[in-house]
Design a protein around this motif. Sequence first.
Motif, PDB file in Angstrom:
ATOM      1  N   SER A  63       0.813  -1.226   0.000  1.00 26.12           N
ATOM      2  CA  SER A  63       0.000   0.000   0.000  1.00 26.12           C
ATOM      3  C   SER A  63       0.844   1.273   0.000  1.00 26.12           C
ATOM      4  O   SER A  63       0.327   2.347  -0.336  1.00 26.12           O
ATOM      5  CB  SER A  63      -0.946   0.006   1.202  1.00 26.12           C
ATOM      6  OG  SER A  63      -0.198  -0.092   2.405  1.00 26.12           O
ATOM      7  N   GLU A  89      -6.348   7.956   2.709  1.00 31.18           N
ATOM      8  CA  GLU A  89      -6.347   6.636   3.355  1.00 31.18           C
ATOM      9  C   GLU A  89      -5.064   6.358   4.146  1.00 31.18           C
ATOM     10  O   GLU A  89      -4.983   5.336   4.847  1.00 31.18           O
ATOM     11  CB  GLU A  89      -6.562   5.527   2.317  1.00 31.18           C
ATOM     12  CG  GLU A  89      -5.604   5.546   1.148  1.00 31.18           C
ATOM     13  CD  GLU A  89      -6.187   6.263  -0.077  1.00 31.18           C
ATOM     14  OE1 GLU A  89      -6.859   7.310   0.099  1.00 31.18           O
ATOM     15  OE2 GLU A  89      -5.926   5.781  -1.202  1.00 31.18           O
ATOM     16  N   ASP A  90      -4.089   7.248   4.063  1.00 30.29           N
ATOM     17  CA  ASP A  90      -2.887   7.117   4.899  1.00 30.29           C
ATOM     18  C   ASP A  90      -3.107   7.704   6.296  1.00 30.29           C
ATOM     19  O   ASP A  90      -2.226   7.580   7.159  1.00 30.29           O
ATOM     20  CB  ASP A  90      -1.699   7.838   4.248  1.00 30.29           C
ATOM     21  CG  ASP A  90      -1.261   7.198   2.945  1.00 30.29           C
ATOM     22  OD1 ASP A  90      -0.959   7.958   1.993  1.00 30.29           O
ATOM     23  OD2 ASP A  90      -1.224   5.958   2.862  1.00 30.29           O
TER      24      ASP A  90
END
Length: 127
Positions: A63, A89-90
């Motif tokens: 990811s 999304e981090d």
Amino acid sequence: QVQLVESGGGLVQAGGSLRLSCAASGRTFSRYAMGWFRQGPGKEREFVAAISRSGSRTYDADSVKGRFTISRDNAENTVYLQMNSLRPEDTAVYYCAADAVASTTLIHTTKADYGYWGQGTQVTVSS
């Protein structure tokens, strides 16, 4: 034993960069394999990146591959996580972890392999 203190987290826009630092106490930092993990809201803590004692080997989660880079400075007792091209999304609390190992090239990618953890630093990426 080793104590770990993370820093460098904060709020950043998508596409931006941050560099996290993890400072370790003691004079035996070079004996520890190091890793970064993260835990997003409502999620399990997940592996991000790891580095061997010598720094010669690294491994990144799929990811973050190509966006994040783990490194270490044994003279400064510090491990870093350079994070580029950040995405919403981090967003997570990022933790560094340490494990005393004999091999200079061994790396760990699972939580259970690490015996020491920092308190975490919050990273928030806005869209």
